[in-house]
Scaffold this motif. Structure first.
Motif, PDB file in Angstrom:
ATOM      1  N   ARG A  58       0.812  -1.551  -0.405  1.00 41.13           N
ATOM      2  CA  ARG A  58       0.386   0.332  -0.550  1.00 41.13           C
ATOM      3  C   ARG A  58       0.296   1.204  -0.179  1.00 41.13           C
ATOM      4  O   ARG A  58       0.533   2.044  -0.673  1.00 41.13           O
ATOM      5  N   GLN A  59       1.952   1.002   0.244  1.00 44.48           N
ATOM      6  CA  GLN A  59       3.198   1.845   0.876  1.00 44.48           C
ATOM      7  C   GLN A  59       3.664   2.539  -0.605  1.00 44.48           C
ATOM      8  O   GLN A  59       3.941   3.612  -1.275  1.00 44.48           O
ATOM      9  N   THR A  96       0.530   4.259  -2.908  1.00 49.65           N
ATOM     10  CA  THR A  96       1.028   5.413  -2.816  1.00 49.65           C
ATOM     11  C   THR A  96       1.921   6.328  -3.404  1.00 49.65           C
ATOM     12  O   THR A  96       0.907   7.472  -3.763  1.00 49.65           O
ATOM     13  N   TYR A 112      -2.571   9.785  -1.084  1.00 52.71           N
ATOM     14  CA  TYR A 112      -3.189   8.522  -0.485  1.00 52.71           C
ATOM     15  C   TYR A 112      -2.772   7.965   0.877  1.00 52.71           C
ATOM     16  O   TYR A 112      -1.611   8.443   0.507  1.00 52.71           O
ATOM     17  N   ASN A 113      -3.195   8.176   2.126  1.00 52.19           N
ATOM     18  CA  ASN A 113      -3.178   7.580   2.794  1.00 52.19           C
ATOM     19  C   ASN A 113      -2.900   5.902   2.828  1.00 52.19           C
ATOM     20  O   ASN A 113      -3.880   5.911   2.757  1.00 52.19           O
ATOM     21  N   PRO A 114      -1.442   5.798   2.773  1.00 53.28           N
ATOM     22  CA  PRO A 114      -1.808   3.962   2.651  1.00 53.28           C
ATOM     23  C   PRO A 114      -2.569   2.850   4.194  1.00 53.28           C
ATOM     24  O   PRO A 114      -2.749   2.300   3.086  1.00 53.28           O
ATOM     25  N   GLU A 125      -6.669   4.515   3.246  1.00 56.14           N
ATOM     26  CA  GLU A 125      -7.634   5.306   2.208  1.00 56.14           C
ATOM     27  C   GLU A 125      -6.983   3.707   0.985  1.00 56.14           C
ATOM     28  O   GLU A 125      -6.880   4.202  -0.459  1.00 56.14           O
ATOM     29  N   ILE A 126      -6.179   2.917   1.065  1.00 58.61           N
ATOM     30  CA  ILE A 126      -6.173   2.543  -0.514  1.00 58.61           C
ATOM     31  C   ILE A 126      -6.542   0.623   0.261  1.00 58.61           C
ATOM     32  O   ILE A 126      -6.143   0.380   1.286  1.00 58.61           O
ATOM     33  N   ALA A 155      -8.301   3.245  -4.501  1.00 53.71           N
ATOM     34  CA  ALA A 155      -7.205   4.004  -3.927  1.00 53.71           C
ATOM     35  C   ALA A 155      -9.127   5.233  -3.666  1.00 53.71           C
ATOM     36  O   ALA A 155     -10.393   5.398  -4.939  1.00 53.71           O
TER      37      ALA A 155
END
Ligand SMILES: Cc1ncc(COP(=O)(O)O)c(C=O)c1O
Lengths: 165, 386
Positions: free
Chosen positions: B71-72, B75, B86-88, B91-92, B247
């Protein structure tokens, strides 16, 4: 600096040098004239050096032996390694000459019909050369990949569906 | 058994692709241009990292949302390539292909009475997923003379106040159409005016051959209105790994995660690990694939126009969508006769919605040699009919 267009053209030709300017034009959207001119210039500037196929001799049954040879040489005053390298590159048996970093100075690719022939070449022609201090010969046993092309183990013919969304 | 089935499911029409698939399956010696997936094998570095993860014994569940590391990376990728922030953590969501994300989004958002607006033609799953979620579907026709872009005029014609969600799917399957920033801005205004949410399936975003792709969520005011969907299938040649992502606004992602947690639990870990490698190390491999598609794209458009078919220039995905009406055949007859006479498989445009009428989809995810052979056969077929 090489433009993006030129880089694309060269890469297409590198993959298949039989592509005509017409075919290249269709695939790149550049004009036939432009492409023909560019190719002509590259030929003159020796950017394009030769057009030739990649032959896998191992498949022909024709006997052929190659060896990679590391060579230690004494650089010559005023010439560095150039003089000896130029001299070596004249031998038809030597297919490639590279100046390398590390424990050795030059790396050669040598081809012959038999191991004997290659060994003799090293012993009689290469090793006795003035300025050559030592050599280490590595015979090639099998060629797996050459010039970016995998020559053995064509495992990648996966099955795709005939129709999918 | 049939009378036991949920009537919504029982009445779901079979995909138009399926019918054609069954027909092709009975034949031999076919050159198929009917495939919606890359011909490339996943770049080796990506495959290798999947293999290594198995050797290391990474065979467990991951968190519902997917590996945080993935997720990081996602983003980072979205920020770098499309300016999306987006905030990993919240928001993912990592999904089993973009396909799962489409289904989750529809189920999380829709109730009976809601209406979903879907561009026509487009990828086959939006309508059925909306139907399964209990909502109604209205198709928004797009046309060849508008390069199959979605326009506000077209939207206005089918809009009604029950409309809650608008699907965008550009670059488009089956047409290859793209929407530029200028094309998207009026749609964004329309969405804001009518308080529409957007499901933007941008799985082909990296396969854009002119200009740069604009993410809908990156338009002013659209971030929280938009669910951005994408995946690894197309741009990294990873269809079989089944890995995609969504996302968007934390509330929506959370709701989708709740469904995902009960129905899927998590995307397969091997595919997640491979996807991390794809984002970190397969950039160059991706660029080379895109370049190759671009060359084939020109080859196809040129070949089809040469033989007298009208064909708008597709600037995205890996499809061309020629108009075959000049042959006097319907798209279904064209595809069927071409298959029987010349053994080339293409997909009738109407498999992707009624506006695909008079067109067929030809994929160019094939080698140049195969494409040239297919073009020759199509040309022979078309010749006698123009
Ligand atoms: C527009 C579009 N969205 C989604 C998908 C499915 O992608 P995934 O493999 O990520 O489920 C496809 C596949 O053909 C597609 O064309």
């Amino acid at each position: 600096m090489l433009s993006e267009q030129d880089r694309r053209l060269l890469k297409l030709l590198e993959q298949d040098c039989r592509l005509t300017p017409q075919e290249l034009s269709i695939q790149t959207g550049l004009s036939v004239e432009h492409i023909a001119t560019r190719i002509h210039e590259w030929e003159k500037e020796k950017v394009i050096v030769q057009y030739r196929p990649l032959i896998n001799w191992d498949r022909t049954g024709d006997e052929k032996v190659s060896a990679l040879i590391d060579v230690k040489v004494l650089p010559q005053r005023g010439f560095g390694f150039d003089k000896i390298a130029r001299r070596l590159q004249k031998f038809a048996e030597i297919k490639a000459v590279y100046l390398i970093s590390g424990g050795y100075d030059l790396s050669l690719l040598i081809e012959g019909r038999t191991m004997q022939e290659v060994a003799l070449f090293v012993a009689e022609k290469l090793a006795p050369l003035e300025h050559v201090q030592s050599t280490a010969t590595h015979f090639v046993l099998r060629r797996y990949k050459q010039d970016g092309v995998e020559l053995t183990g064509g495992d990648e013919t996966p099955q795709r569906l005939m129709v999918s969304p | 058994m049939r009378h036991y089935l949920n009537p919504t499911v029982a009445n779901l029409p079979p995909s138009g692709i399926r019918k054609f698939f069954d027909l092709v399956a009975t034949m031999e010696g076919i050159i198929s241009l009917g495939v919606g997936e890359p011909d490339f094998v996943t770049p080796w570095t990506v495959r290798e990292s999947g293999i290594f993860s198995l050797e290391q014994g990474q065979t467990m569940y991951t968190s519902n949302s997917g590996l945080l590391e993935l997720r990081q990376e996602l983003t980072r990728y979205l920020a770098k390539t499309q300016g999306l922030m987006y905030n990993p953590e919240t928001e993912i969501l990592v999904t089993v292909g973009a396909s799962e994300a489409v289904d989750l989004a529809m189920r999380a958002l829709l109730s009976p009475g809601d209406i979903v607006l879907v561009p026509d033609p487009s990828y086959v799953s939006y309508g059925p997923c909306a139907t399964l979620a209990g909502a109604g579907v209205r198709y928004v026709p797009t046309r060849a003379d508008q390069d199959f872009r979605l326009r506000v005029e077209d939207l206005e014609r089918v809009y009604s106040p029950e409309a809650k969600l608008l699907v965008l799917s550009y670059p488009n399957n089956p047409t290859g159409a793209i929407m530029t920033r200028e094309d998207l801005l009026p749609i964004a205004r329309f969405a804001a005016e009518h308080d529409l949410l957007i499901l933007s399936d941008e799985i082909y975003s990296d396969l854009t051959y002119q200009g740069t792709h604009t993410a809908f969520a990156a338009l002013p005011g659209m971030r929280d209105r938009t669910l951005h969907l994408s995946g690894f299938s197309k741009s990294y040649a990873m269809t079989g790994w089944r890995i995609g992502y969504a996302a968007g606004h934390a509330d929506l992602i959370q709701a989708m995660t709740r469904i995902h947690q009960y129905t899927i639990l998590c995307a397969p870990i091997t595919a997640q690990v491979a996807a991390i490698e794809a984002l970190r190390a397969a950039e160059q491999a991706k660029r080379e694939m895109v370049e190759t598609y671009d060359h084939r794209r020109r080859l196809m458009v040129h070949g089809l126009r040469e033989m007298g078919l009208s064909c708008f220039e597709p600037l995205g995905a890996f499809y061309v969508f020629p108009d075959i009406t000049a042959t006097g055949l319907s798209e279904e007859d064209f595809a069927e006769q071409l298959l029987h006479e010349e053994k080339v498989a293409v997909v009738p445009g109407t498999a992707f919605g009624p506006s695909g009428k008079g067109h067929v989809r030809c994929s160019y995810a094939y080698s140049t040699e195969q494409l040239e052979e297919a073009l020759e056969r199509i040309s022979r077929f078309v010749k006698g009919r123009l």
